[in-house]
Design an enzyme around this catalytic site. Sequence first.
Site, PDB file in Angstrom:
ATOM      1  N   ASN A 124       4.404  12.037   4.730  1.00 28.91           N
ATOM      2  CA  ASN A 124       4.105  11.744   3.328  1.00 28.91           C
ATOM      3  C   ASN A 124       4.316  12.965   2.429  1.00 28.91           C
ATOM      4  OD1 ASN A 124       1.754  13.185   4.160  1.00 28.91           O
ATOM      5  ND2 ASN A 124       0.676  12.363   2.392  1.00 28.91           N
ATOM      6  N   PHE A 155      -0.847   7.471  -8.319  1.00 24.24           N
ATOM      7  CA  PHE A 155      -1.944   8.424  -8.490  1.00 24.24           C
ATOM      8  C   PHE A 155      -1.380   9.826  -8.687  1.00 24.24           C
ATOM      9  CE2 PHE A 155      -4.110  11.755  -6.101  1.00 24.24           C
ATOM     10  CZ  PHE A 155      -5.348  11.807  -6.716  1.00 24.24           C
ATOM     11  N   SER A 156      -0.312  10.147  -7.929  1.00 26.05           N
ATOM     12  CA  SER A 156       0.157  11.528  -7.827  1.00 26.05           C
ATOM     13  C   SER A 156       0.620  12.114  -9.150  1.00 26.05           C
ATOM     14  CB  SER A 156       1.298  11.614  -6.806  1.00 26.05           C
ATOM     15  OG  SER A 156       0.889  11.111  -5.566  1.00 26.05           O
ATOM     16  N   ASP A 176      -1.735  13.194   4.809  1.00 28.43           N
ATOM     17  CA  ASP A 176      -2.753  12.138   4.896  1.00 28.43           C
ATOM     18  C   ASP A 176      -3.792  12.519   5.946  1.00 28.43           C
ATOM     19  OD1 ASP A 176      -1.733  10.392   2.993  1.00 28.43           O
ATOM     20  OD2 ASP A 176      -0.495   9.302   4.427  1.00 28.43           O
ATOM     21  N   GLY A 192      -0.799   0.063  10.844  1.00 27.22           N
ATOM     22  CA  GLY A 192       0.376   0.562  10.121  1.00 27.22           C
ATOM     23  C   GLY A 192       0.461   2.076  10.093  1.00 27.22           C
ATOM     24  N   GLY A 193       1.289   2.591   9.173  1.00 30.85           N
ATOM     25  CA  GLY A 193       1.511   4.033   9.081  1.00 30.85           C
ATOM     26  C   GLY A 193       0.250   4.817   8.772  1.00 30.85           C
ATOM     27  N   LYS A 232       7.218   5.998   4.600  1.00 33.75           N
ATOM     28  CA  LYS A 232       6.630   7.098   5.367  1.00 33.75           C
ATOM     29  C   LYS A 232       7.240   7.250   6.755  1.00 33.75           C
ATOM     30  CE  LYS A 232       2.151   7.208   3.023  1.00 33.75           C
ATOM     31  NZ  LYS A 232       0.698   7.315   3.181  1.00 33.75           N
ATOM     32  N   LEU A 274      -9.695   3.445   3.202  1.00 33.20           N
ATOM     33  CA  LEU A 274      -8.632   4.247   2.599  1.00 33.20           C
ATOM     34  C   LEU A 274      -8.315   3.793   1.178  1.00 33.20           C
ATOM     35  CD1 LEU A 274      -8.412   5.398   5.434  1.00 33.20           C
ATOM     36  CD2 LEU A 274      -5.943   5.135   5.327  1.00 33.20           C
TER      37      LEU A 274
END
Length: 244
Positions: A86, A15-16, A101, A126-127, A65, A203
Amino acid sequence: MKVYGLIGYPLSHSFSKGFFAEKFAREGIKGCMYDSFPIPEIGELPALLTQYPDLQGLNVTIPYKQTVMSYLDELSPAAAQIGAVNCIHFKDGRKIGYNTDAIGFRRSLEPLLQSHHNKALVLGTGGAAKAVQYVLESLNIPYKLVSRQATADSISYEQLDASMIASHTLIVNTTPLGMYPNVNASPALPYEQLTDKHLLYDLIYNPAVTAFLQQGADRGATIKNGHEMLILQAEASWEIWNNE
Protein backbone atom coordinates in the site's frame (compact mmCIF):
# COMPACT_ATOMS: atom_id res chain seq x y z
CA MET A 1 8.05 20.27 -6.40
CA LYS A 2 8.01 16.82 -4.79
CA VAL A 3 4.91 14.92 -5.84
CA TYR A 4 3.18 12.23 -3.78
CA GLY A 5 -0.14 10.59 -4.39
CA LEU A 6 -2.65 7.78 -4.17
CA ILE A 7 -3.60 5.24 -6.83
CA GLY A 8 -6.76 3.13 -6.78
CA TYR A 9 -10.20 3.12 -8.38
CA PRO A 10 -12.52 4.75 -7.73
CA LEU A 11 -11.08 7.38 -5.40
CA SER A 12 -14.21 9.33 -4.50
CA HIS A 13 -13.56 8.97 -0.74
CA SER A 14 -9.83 9.59 -0.48
CA PHE A 15 -8.74 10.06 3.12
CA SER A 16 -5.10 10.48 2.07
CA LYS A 17 -5.35 13.65 -0.02
CA GLY A 18 -7.04 15.62 2.77
CA PHE A 19 -4.73 14.16 5.40
CA PHE A 20 -1.54 15.18 3.60
CA ALA A 21 -2.88 18.63 2.65
CA GLU A 22 -3.56 19.28 6.35
CA LYS A 23 -0.20 17.79 7.37
CA PHE A 24 1.76 19.97 4.91
CA ALA A 25 -0.09 23.09 6.11
CA ARG A 26 0.15 22.26 9.82
CA GLU A 27 3.84 21.36 9.76
CA GLY A 28 4.88 24.05 7.30
CA ILE A 29 6.13 21.51 4.75
CA LYS A 30 6.96 23.40 1.54
CA GLY A 31 7.56 22.21 -2.01
CA CYS A 32 5.37 19.13 -1.67
CA MET A 33 2.01 18.17 -3.12
CA TYR A 34 -0.19 15.10 -2.70
CA ASP A 35 -2.84 14.21 -5.26
CA SER A 36 -5.28 11.41 -6.07
CA PHE A 37 -4.64 9.46 -9.26
CA PRO A 38 -7.68 7.29 -10.06
CA ILE A 39 -6.60 4.72 -12.65
CA PRO A 40 -9.30 2.37 -14.01
CA GLU A 41 -6.67 -0.34 -14.75
CA ILE A 42 -3.37 -1.09 -13.00
CA GLY A 43 -1.85 -1.33 -16.49
CA GLU A 44 -2.06 2.48 -16.62
CA LEU A 45 0.56 2.82 -13.87
CA PRO A 46 3.64 3.03 -16.18
CA ALA A 47 2.03 5.89 -18.16
CA LEU A 48 1.26 7.70 -14.90
CA LEU A 49 4.89 7.38 -13.79
CA THR A 50 6.04 8.78 -17.13
CA GLN A 51 3.61 11.67 -16.81
CA TYR A 52 4.87 12.53 -13.28
CA PRO A 53 8.67 12.10 -13.33
CA ASP A 54 8.94 13.92 -9.98
CA LEU A 55 6.92 11.29 -8.08
CA GLN A 56 8.58 10.52 -4.75
CA GLY A 57 6.00 8.13 -3.36
CA LEU A 58 2.58 6.61 -3.87
CA ASN A 59 0.00 5.06 -1.61
CA VAL A 60 -1.98 2.19 -3.09
CA THR A 61 -5.57 1.36 -2.24
CA ILE A 62 -8.35 -0.94 -3.45
CA PRO A 63 -8.26 -2.75 -5.82
CA TYR A 64 -4.51 -2.69 -6.58
CA LYS A 65 -2.70 -3.68 -3.37
CA GLN A 66 -1.82 -7.08 -4.82
CA THR A 67 -1.72 -6.49 -8.59
CA VAL A 68 0.69 -3.55 -8.21
CA MET A 69 3.40 -5.87 -6.93
CA SER A 70 4.35 -7.10 -10.42
CA TYR A 71 5.23 -3.50 -11.40
CA LEU A 72 7.78 -3.05 -8.60
CA ASP A 73 11.52 -3.71 -8.49
CA GLU A 74 11.73 -4.68 -4.83
CA LEU A 75 9.53 -5.49 -1.82
CA SER A 76 10.17 -4.92 1.87
CA PRO A 77 10.28 -8.20 3.84
CA ALA A 78 6.89 -7.41 5.41
CA ALA A 79 5.23 -6.59 2.06
CA ALA A 80 6.64 -9.80 0.57
CA GLN A 81 5.32 -11.90 3.46
CA ILE A 82 1.92 -10.16 3.55
CA GLY A 83 1.53 -10.32 -0.22
CA ALA A 84 0.12 -6.79 -0.46
CA VAL A 85 1.58 -3.31 -0.98
CA ASN A 86 0.00 0.00 0.00
CA CYS A 87 3.09 2.24 -0.18
CA ILE A 88 5.66 2.70 -2.97
CA HIS A 89 8.93 4.60 -2.61
CA PHE A 90 10.71 5.79 -5.76
CA LYS A 91 14.39 5.78 -4.94
CA ASP A 92 17.47 5.76 -7.19
CA GLY A 93 15.36 4.76 -10.17
CA ARG A 94 13.82 1.82 -8.34
CA LYS A 95 10.24 1.20 -7.25
CA ILE A 96 10.14 -0.32 -3.74
CA GLY A 97 6.94 -1.64 -2.19
CA TYR A 98 6.03 -1.52 1.50
CA ASN A 99 3.00 -2.37 3.63
CA THR A 100 2.25 0.38 6.13
CA ASP A 101 -1.23 -1.04 6.86
CA ALA A 102 0.54 -3.56 9.09
CA ILE A 103 2.48 -0.78 10.85
CA GLY A 104 -0.69 1.27 11.41
CA PHE A 105 -2.69 -1.72 12.64
CA ARG A 106 0.00 -2.83 15.07
CA ARG A 107 0.64 0.64 16.53
CA SER A 108 -3.08 1.23 17.09
CA LEU A 109 -3.86 -2.26 18.45
CA GLU A 110 -0.98 -2.79 20.90
CA PRO A 111 -2.06 -0.23 23.55
CA LEU A 112 -5.44 -2.00 23.85
CA LEU A 113 -4.16 -5.56 24.26
CA GLN A 114 -4.51 -7.27 27.62
CA SER A 115 -3.16 -10.65 28.68
CA HIS A 116 -6.49 -12.37 28.02
CA HIS A 117 -6.54 -11.19 24.39
CA ASN A 118 -4.55 -14.27 23.43
CA LYS A 119 -6.61 -15.68 20.55
CA ALA A 120 -8.18 -13.85 17.62
CA LEU A 121 -10.85 -14.18 14.97
CA VAL A 122 -10.10 -12.39 11.69
CA LEU A 123 -13.28 -11.71 9.73
CA GLY A 124 -12.58 -11.70 5.99
CA THR A 125 -9.77 -13.08 3.87
CA GLY A 126 -8.87 -10.21 1.50
CA GLY A 127 -5.77 -8.04 1.21
CA ALA A 128 -6.47 -6.14 4.43
CA ALA A 129 -6.78 -9.43 6.32
CA LYS A 130 -3.27 -10.36 5.20
CA ALA A 131 -1.77 -7.35 6.99
CA VAL A 132 -3.77 -8.20 10.13
CA GLN A 133 -2.56 -11.81 10.02
CA TYR A 134 1.04 -10.65 9.68
CA VAL A 135 0.71 -8.46 12.79
CA LEU A 136 -1.01 -11.16 14.86
CA GLU A 137 1.75 -13.61 13.94
CA SER A 138 4.41 -11.09 14.97
CA LEU A 139 2.58 -10.61 18.30
CA ASN A 140 2.33 -14.40 18.79
CA ILE A 141 -1.48 -14.27 18.88
CA PRO A 142 -2.97 -17.37 17.21
CA TYR A 143 -6.01 -16.66 15.05
CA LYS A 144 -8.74 -18.23 12.96
CA LEU A 145 -9.90 -16.78 9.65
CA VAL A 146 -13.67 -16.52 9.23
CA SER A 147 -15.38 -16.25 5.85
CA ARG A 148 -18.80 -16.88 4.38
CA GLN A 149 -17.78 -20.37 3.28
CA ALA A 150 -15.36 -22.65 5.07
CA THR A 151 -12.14 -23.40 3.16
CA ALA A 152 -8.91 -25.22 3.92
CA ASP A 153 -7.70 -22.05 5.68
CA SER A 154 -10.88 -20.60 7.16
CA ILE A 155 -14.04 -21.46 9.06
CA SER A 156 -17.52 -20.19 8.22
CA TYR A 157 -19.65 -17.86 10.34
CA GLU A 158 -22.02 -20.77 10.98
CA GLN A 159 -19.20 -22.61 12.75
CA LEU A 160 -18.74 -19.90 15.38
CA ASP A 161 -20.21 -21.35 18.54
CA ALA A 162 -20.29 -20.06 22.13
CA SER A 163 -17.03 -21.73 23.16
CA MET A 164 -15.15 -20.28 20.18
CA ILE A 165 -16.41 -16.76 20.88
CA ALA A 166 -15.52 -17.19 24.57
CA SER A 167 -11.95 -18.29 23.82
CA HIS A 168 -11.25 -15.84 20.97
CA THR A 169 -11.51 -12.49 22.76
CA LEU A 170 -9.95 -10.37 20.00
CA ILE A 171 -12.18 -10.03 16.91
CA VAL A 172 -10.98 -8.02 13.90
CA ASN A 173 -13.33 -7.09 11.05
CA THR A 174 -11.48 -6.67 7.74
CA THR A 175 -14.65 -6.90 5.59
CA PRO A 176 -16.51 -3.86 4.20
CA LEU A 177 -19.71 -4.93 6.01
CA GLY A 178 -21.16 -1.89 7.79
CA MET A 179 -19.26 0.72 5.79
CA TYR A 180 -21.17 3.86 4.77
CA PRO A 181 -23.75 3.93 3.20
CA ASN A 182 -24.68 0.35 4.21
CA VAL A 183 -24.41 1.18 7.90
CA ASN A 184 -26.87 -1.46 9.14
CA ALA A 185 -24.87 -4.41 7.81
CA SER A 186 -22.58 -6.41 10.08
CA PRO A 187 -20.74 -9.77 10.04
CA ALA A 188 -22.98 -12.68 11.04
CA LEU A 189 -21.61 -13.28 14.55
CA PRO A 190 -23.41 -14.65 17.63
CA TYR A 191 -23.14 -11.19 19.25
CA GLU A 192 -25.06 -12.30 22.33
CA GLN A 193 -21.94 -14.29 23.32
CA LEU A 194 -19.74 -11.16 23.60
CA THR A 195 -18.57 -9.96 27.02
CA ASP A 196 -16.53 -7.18 28.60
CA LYS A 197 -13.45 -9.37 28.01
CA HIS A 198 -13.73 -8.93 24.24
CA LEU A 199 -11.87 -6.41 22.10
CA LEU A 200 -13.55 -5.64 18.78
CA TYR A 201 -11.48 -3.86 16.12
CA ASP A 202 -13.03 -2.70 12.85
CA LEU A 203 -10.83 -1.51 9.97
CA ILE A 204 -13.79 0.62 8.82
CA TYR A 205 -13.74 4.25 10.02
CA ASN A 206 -16.92 5.58 8.39
CA PRO A 207 -19.17 5.41 10.34
CA ALA A 208 -17.05 5.84 13.46
CA VAL A 209 -19.11 3.18 15.25
CA THR A 210 -20.22 0.42 12.90
CA ALA A 211 -23.06 -1.98 13.71
CA PHE A 212 -20.34 -4.57 14.50
CA LEU A 213 -18.68 -2.27 17.06
CA GLN A 214 -21.98 -1.09 18.53
CA GLN A 215 -23.04 -4.66 19.28
CA GLY A 216 -19.77 -5.16 21.14
CA ALA A 217 -20.09 -1.89 23.05
CA ASP A 218 -23.63 -2.83 24.08
CA ARG A 219 -22.16 -5.85 25.85
CA GLY A 220 -19.25 -4.05 27.52
CA ALA A 221 -16.56 -4.94 25.00
CA THR A 222 -13.67 -2.60 24.18
CA ILE A 223 -14.08 -1.22 20.65
CA LYS A 224 -11.75 0.47 18.16
CA ASN A 225 -12.34 1.69 14.61
CA GLY A 226 -9.83 2.05 11.77
CA HIS A 227 -9.33 5.83 11.88
CA GLU A 228 -6.15 5.85 13.95
CA MET A 229 -4.74 2.97 11.87
CA LEU A 230 -5.32 5.08 8.75
CA ILE A 231 -3.48 8.05 10.26
CA LEU A 232 -0.62 5.87 11.47
CA GLN A 233 -0.20 4.10 8.11
CA ALA A 234 -0.12 7.50 6.35
CA GLU A 235 2.52 8.78 8.80
CA ALA A 236 4.52 5.56 8.29
CA SER A 237 4.38 6.15 4.52
CA TRP A 238 5.75 9.66 5.03
CA GLU A 239 8.57 8.23 7.19
CA ILE A 240 9.48 5.76 4.44
CA TRP A 241 9.43 8.36 1.68
CA ASN A 242 11.68 10.71 3.62
CA ASN A 243 13.95 8.44 5.69
CA GLU A 244 14.53 5.18 3.85
